[in-house]
Scaffold this active site. Structure first.
Site, PDB file in Angstrom:
ATOM      1  N   HIS A 188       0.818  -1.217   0.000  1.00 48.14           N
ATOM      2  CA  HIS A 188       0.000   0.000   0.000  1.00 48.14           C
ATOM      3  C   HIS A 188       0.847   1.261   0.000  1.00 48.14           C
ATOM      4  CE1 HIS A 188      -3.286  -2.769   0.698  1.00 48.14           C
ATOM      5  NE2 HIS A 188      -3.961  -1.852   0.040  1.00 48.14           N
ATOM      6  N   GLU A 429     -12.145  -9.840  -5.229  1.00 51.95           N
ATOM      7  CA  GLU A 429     -10.709  -9.904  -4.922  1.00 51.95           C
ATOM      8  C   GLU A 429     -10.274 -11.312  -4.560  1.00 51.95           C
ATOM      9  OE1 GLU A 429      -9.375  -6.228  -2.586  1.00 51.95           O
ATOM     10  OE2 GLU A 429     -11.263  -6.761  -1.648  1.00 51.95           O
ATOM     11  N   ASP A 453      -5.300  -7.879  -4.818  1.00 53.66           N
ATOM     12  CA  ASP A 453      -5.540  -9.046  -3.982  1.00 53.66           C
ATOM     13  C   ASP A 453      -5.911 -10.267  -4.825  1.00 53.66           C
ATOM     14  OD1 ASP A 453      -4.954  -8.391  -1.299  1.00 53.66           O
ATOM     15  OD2 ASP A 453      -6.669  -7.035  -1.300  1.00 53.66           O
ATOM     16  N   CYS A 500     -10.499  -1.822 -10.082  1.00 59.88           N
ATOM     17  CA  CYS A 500      -9.924  -0.731  -9.281  1.00 59.88           C
ATOM     18  C   CYS A 500      -8.552  -1.094  -8.724  1.00 59.88           C
ATOM     19  CB  CYS A 500     -10.870  -0.308  -8.166  1.00 59.88           C
ATOM     20  SG  CYS A 500     -11.135  -1.591  -6.951  1.00 59.88           S
TER      21      CYS A 500
HETATM   22  C1  PEP Z   1      -7.105  -4.605  -4.703  1.00 56.67           C
HETATM   23  O1  PEP Z   1      -6.914  -5.546  -3.921  1.00 56.67           O
HETATM   24  O2  PEP Z   1      -6.884  -4.675  -5.920  1.00 56.67           O
HETATM   25  C2  PEP Z   1      -7.600  -3.316  -4.191  1.00 56.67           C
HETATM   26  C3  PEP Z   1      -7.987  -2.352  -5.005  1.00 56.67           C
HETATM   27  O3  PEP Z   1      -7.620  -3.135  -2.837  1.00 56.67           O
HETATM   28  P1  PEP Z   1      -6.294  -2.844  -1.967  1.00 56.67           P
HETATM   29  O4  PEP Z   1      -5.150  -2.642  -2.919  1.00 56.67           O
HETATM   30  O5  PEP Z   1      -6.548  -1.640  -1.145  1.00 56.67           O
HETATM   31  O6  PEP Z   1      -6.179  -4.087  -1.172  1.00 56.67           O
HETATM   32 MG    MG Z   2      -7.682  -5.410  -1.907  1.00 62.90          MG
END
Ligand code: PEP
Ligand code: MG
Length: 539
Positions: A188, A429, A453, A500
């Site tokens: 992140h 995910e 994920d 996303c």
């Molecule tokens: C993902 O897992 O692709 C997602 C958008 O959520 P995060 O990256 O915050 O886990």
């Molecule tokens: Mg995620």
């Protein structure tokens, strides 16, 4: 001049001075002293410095998240002036003739234990605040100032590693680039760097103890080079690249206001990912059609207690209002794994990515979930809000969420608090959610595919593990087939499906996604116009 090499997680050029972040272990030693007056004076100076730091944090927080959430810094200022707390510190120094650090740390520990043992929930919560102010004092006494996170001028941040909570605390205007020894491409922290449009290098082998804050450097996010003490020629070359980048950016800005439509007339929505209300500026600047992922968990980290309903309401309302009718998809709390909040006491886990996180926390600690839902529904009156739920694996989870949402809506109606019925979707995910996406599509309004994920769980690769970066392949056929399956199942049920995760911003795949029938791509704001260019040039 010295050139180090790392892996670029966000392209771009930076030229400036470095600030080395050294994480100090807070091991406080008990040392006998002779000059009691001098120790008391040291406490006074550390206190004055702390009050000034908290004042700055308050001003920053008011601008970024509003007065309600900034208030905690005023509370800390008041606690620093508390008579009992100060007398206790003085007592320890005078009677035991020990150093200020020890006196502050031991007083902080005993006051914090005292608060923690109280019955009243409000007083209990103050235990963390006492710990926080005494740690701040100890840091100041040790000459470590603001934990290094508060920069006065724009700098290249150099660190061993950065956690999401450290990254969100930094003032984005003051960061030219991130350079770290550790970290993985899909963490992140890397995502935040991309969101903030800041060049970032990870995996740079360097000895932080030999590095000096203030040293000039160049970060090249295209070649992965981190050049310390650059020669004039190298600096001039970097400046030229920077100018070229700015020029390219200006050309892209000409696409503002244009549609995301292919030459043959197929349209796709291009939305932006954000982590806080403060990011809306980048969203508008880059002409995104809406917000496809508001990672609400960033409201919960880098702090000492849960954000209140009011505080969350203000943040969601501000985003909805600033987006002026454009869609804002708020993802409910996706905490756990690398996004930690100590006050939630989630505990250490063997496999945090497979652990107690996201919707699993919300469905077991329902009060936390309901508080957030109430805040979101209250904010729904101020714009076009939608909600999406992370880490779904089953139909039962979605049904349970729906029951909780009904309870929240009823409570709001009973209190005559207005709200709108908003679009509700889920993130896809997990491979489980992909395989039952036909059933899930019947229950929700939309899907948003979280490829970060989904790749992790499909390929069995921990996205946080830097050793596995070379194996983490989001272009894997299995992932692409899953995306196609999800899109097809959504469309069969008359629903829309977007992406996303970071893959949505992969320019090599934009055409493929349009051809697959993906309805929306939600990406870092800085990627919107690059994607628009590709879409408008494809058949
Ligand atoms: C993902 O897992 O692709 C997602 C958008 O959520 P995060 O990256 O915050 O886990
Ligand atoms: Mg995620």
């Amino acid at each position: 001049m010295e050139t180090l090499i790392g892996k670029a997680v966000y392209k771009g050029i930076a030229l400036g001075k470095i600030a080395v972040l050294r994480k100090t272990e807070n091991v406080v030693k008990r040392v006998k002293i002779d000059d009691v007056a001098a120790e008391l004076q040291r406490v006074e100076s550390a206190k004055a410095q702390a009050i000034e730091q908290l004042g700055k944090l308050y001003d920053k927080a008011v601008k970024e998240v509003g007065e309600a959430s900034a208030a905690i810094f005023e509370v800390h200022q008041m606690m620093l002036e508390d008579l009992d707390f100060n007398e206790a510190i003085e007592n320890v120094i005078r009677t035991q003739e020990v150093n200020a650090e020890y006196a502050v740390a031991s007083t902080g520990d005993s006051f914090s234990e005292m608060f923690a043992s109280m019955d009243d929930d409000y007083m209990k919560a103050r235990a963390v605040d006492i710990k926080d102010i005494s740690e701040r004092l100890v840091q100041n006494l040790a000459g470590n100032g603001d934990n290094g996170l508060d920069f006065t001028e724009p700098v290249i941040v150099v660190a061993d590693d950065l956690t999401p909570s450290e990254t969100v605390q930094m003032d984005k205007e003051k960061i030219l680039a991130f350079v770290t020894v550790h970290g993985s491409t899909n963490s992140h922290t890397a995502i935040l760097a991309r969101m903030m449009n800041i060049p970032a290098l990870i995996g740079v082998e360097m000895k932080l103890e030999d590095m000096q804050t203030g040293t000039e450097a160049v970060v090249d996010g295209f070649t992965g080079e981190f050049i310390l003490c650059p020669e004039e020629e190298v600096k001039a070359k970097a400046q030229k690249k920077l100018d070229e980048e700015n020029e390219k950016r200006n050309l892209l800005l000409e696409l503002k206001g244009k549609e995301n439509i292919t030459l043959s007339g197929k349209k796709i929505e291009l939305y932006a990912n954000i982590g806080s209300a403060a990011d809306v500026g980048y969203v508008l600047e880059n002409d995104a059609g809406g917000i496809g992922l508001f990672r609400s968990e960033f409201l919960y980290i880098g702090r000492n207690e849960l954000p209140s309903e009011e505080e969350q309401f203000q943040a969601y309302k501000q985003v909805a209002q600033n987006m002026a009718g454009k869609k804002v998809i708020i993802r409910t709390l996706d905490i756990g794994a690398d996004k930690q909040a100590d006050y939630l006491n989630l505990g250490k886990e063997e496999n945090p990515a497979l652990g107690y996180r996201a919707i699993r926390i919300c469905l077991t600690q329902t009060e936390i979930f309901k508080t957030q839902l109430r805040a979101i529904f209250r904010a729904s009156n101020y714009g076009q809000i939608a909600i999406m739920y992370p880490m779904i694996t089953s139909v039962e989870e979605v049904k349970k969420i729906q029951e909780i949402v009904q309870e929240v809506k009823k409570e709001l109606r009973d209190c005559e608090i207005p709200y709108k019925d908003v679009e509700e979707g889920i993130m896809i995910e997990t491979p489980a959610a992909v395989m039952i996406s036909d059933e899930l599509a019947e229950l929700v309004d939309f899907f948003s595919i979280g490829t970060n994920d989904l790749t992790q769980y499909t390929l069995a690769i921990d996205r946080q593990n830097e050793k596995l970066d070379a194996f983490y392949n989001p272009h894997h056929k299995a992932v692409l087939k899953m995306i196609q399956m999800v899109v097809d199942n959504a469309h069969k049920a008359g629903k829309w499906a977007g992406i996303c995760g970071e893959l949505g911003a992969d320019l090599e795949l934009t055409e493929t996604f349009v051809r697959m029938g993906v309805d929306e791509l939600s990406v870092a704001p800085s990627m919107i116009l690059k994607l628009r260019k590709i879409v408008r040039e494809m058949e």
